[in-house]
Write an enzyme that holds these catalytic residues in place. Structure first.
Site, short mmCIF file in Angstrom:
data_model
loop_
_atom_site.label_atom_id
_atom_site.label_comp_id
_atom_site.label_asym_id
_atom_site.label_seq_id
_atom_site.Cartn_x
_atom_site.Cartn_y
_atom_site.Cartn_z
N HIS A 19 0.84 -1.21 0.00
CA HIS A 19 0.00 0.00 0.00
C HIS A 19 0.88 1.26 0.00
O HIS A 19 0.62 2.22 -0.73
CB HIS A 19 -0.86 0.07 1.27
CG HIS A 19 -1.94 -0.97 1.40
ND1 HIS A 19 -1.94 -1.91 2.39
CD2 HIS A 19 -3.08 -1.19 0.69
CE1 HIS A 19 -3.02 -2.67 2.30
NE2 HIS A 19 -3.73 -2.26 1.28
N LYS A 43 -15.73 -8.26 3.92
CA LYS A 43 -14.86 -9.14 4.68
C LYS A 43 -14.73 -8.57 6.09
O LYS A 43 -14.31 -7.44 6.25
CB LYS A 43 -13.49 -9.29 4.01
CG LYS A 43 -13.06 -8.11 3.14
CD LYS A 43 -11.72 -8.38 2.49
CE LYS A 43 -11.45 -7.44 1.34
NZ LYS A 43 -10.13 -7.49 0.79
N ARG A 94 -2.21 -6.17 -8.51
CA ARG A 94 -1.14 -7.15 -8.32
C ARG A 94 -1.22 -8.18 -9.44
O ARG A 94 -0.70 -7.99 -10.51
CB ARG A 94 -1.25 -7.81 -6.94
CG ARG A 94 -0.70 -6.96 -5.82
CD ARG A 94 -1.27 -7.34 -4.49
NE ARG A 94 -2.70 -7.14 -4.45
CZ ARG A 94 -3.45 -7.23 -3.39
NH1 ARG A 94 -2.93 -7.55 -2.25
NH2 ARG A 94 -4.74 -6.99 -3.44
N SER A 132 -2.69 -7.76 2.87
CA SER A 132 -2.95 -7.69 4.32
C SER A 132 -3.24 -9.09 4.86
O SER A 132 -2.84 -9.43 5.98
CB SER A 132 -4.16 -6.78 4.59
OG SER A 132 -3.94 -5.50 4.07
P1 ADP Z 1 -9.80 -3.76 -0.58
O1 ADP Z 1 -10.48 -4.64 0.43
O2 ADP Z 1 -10.64 -2.59 -1.00
O3 ADP Z 1 -9.22 -4.51 -1.76
P2 ADP Z 1 -7.07 -3.48 0.38
O4 ADP Z 1 -6.58 -2.69 1.54
O5 ADP Z 1 -6.87 -4.96 0.39
O6 ADP Z 1 -8.60 -3.08 0.23
O7 ADP Z 1 -6.41 -2.92 -0.95
C1 ADP Z 1 -6.60 -1.57 -1.33
C2 ADP Z 1 -5.99 -1.39 -2.71
O8 ADP Z 1 -4.57 -1.54 -2.62
C3 ADP Z 1 -6.47 -2.41 -3.75
O9 ADP Z 1 -6.61 -1.76 -5.00
C4 ADP Z 1 -5.34 -3.42 -3.79
O10 ADP Z 1 -5.26 -4.06 -5.07
C5 ADP Z 1 -4.15 -2.50 -3.54
N1 ADP Z 1 -3.02 -3.24 -3.00
C6 ADP Z 1 -2.95 -3.94 -1.84
N2 ADP Z 1 -1.75 -4.53 -1.69
C7 ADP Z 1 -1.03 -4.20 -2.80
C8 ADP Z 1 0.29 -4.51 -3.28
N3 ADP Z 1 1.11 -5.32 -2.60
N4 ADP Z 1 0.68 -3.99 -4.46
C9 ADP Z 1 -0.16 -3.22 -5.17
N5 ADP Z 1 -1.41 -2.89 -4.79
C10 ADP Z 1 -1.84 -3.37 -3.62
#
Ligand code: ADP
Length: 161
Positions: A19, A43, A94, A132
């Site tokens: 992030h 979730k 990703r 996460s």
């Molecule tokens: P959500 O539940 O809305 O997907 P996340 O916190 O899991 O929330 O992710 C928020 C955004 O950050 C999403 O667009 C996700 O693809 C991106 N993201 C999370 N981890 C990574 C990473 N390692 N590399 C690139 N983008 C990421």
């Protein structure tokens, strides 16, 4: 032409270096970037919304990323974006598996408000595996997550488990 303000929405449960890498890169394109943490994602979140906002702010401070606002929201992302005057939505990509969901969300949001554009950032190669969920899973079983998250996040996870 005015440069848009951007919103980076997500669960951030918890924030990872993946992030933070997106934040650093998006910050170069958008003068105002707001991280918007969704209060009640489908979730069930591991950290409460209050915890996620606090951890995210502290993680950004620890990694020297300044000038980013962190807020929480409930309801439609589009309404939150409008409320803060953002016309761009930042998201990360990703693997292929992210694409279907991001594609659906981007098109849904554009249907709801054609003035708001979604901007997708490709993951950094070194964080392409990182999520996460993976961080929580590794920590739950006592693995080392130093290279995945800032210290403050690691400590918050340690307190929870
Ligand atoms: P959500 O539940 O809305 O997907 P996340 O916190 O899991 O929330 O992710 C928020 C955004 O950050 C999403 O667009 C996700 O693809 C991106 N993201 C999370 N981890 C990574 C990473 N390692 N590399 C690139 N983008 C990421």
């Amino acid at each position: 032409m005015s440069i848009p303000n951007a919103i980076y929405p997500g669960s951030f449960d918890p924030i990872t270096y993946g992030h933070i890498d997106i934040v650093r890169r998006a910050k170069k394109l958008f003068p105002r970037l707001v991280i918007a943490i969704v209060a009640n994602p489908n979730k069930r979140p591991f950290f409460s919304i209050t915890e996620r906002v606090k951890i995210t702010k502290e993680a950004l401070a620890e990694t020297g990323v300044c000038g980013i606002e962190v807020i929480s929201y409930d309801g439609l992302l589009i309404d939150c974006a409008k409320g803060i005057g953002a016309t761009a939505v930042v998201r990360g990509l990703r693997a292929n598996s992210d694409f279907d969901y991001e594609f659906q969300m981007a098109l849904t949001n554009r249907n709801l408000d054609s003035e708001i554009e979604t901007v997708l950032f490709m993951t950094a190669g070194c964080y392409s595996f990182l999520s996460s969920s993976i961080v929580k899973e590794v920590k739950r079983f006592g693995g080392d997550i130093d290279s995945f998250v800032p210290k403050i996040v690691e400590e918050a996870l340690a307190r929870k488990f």
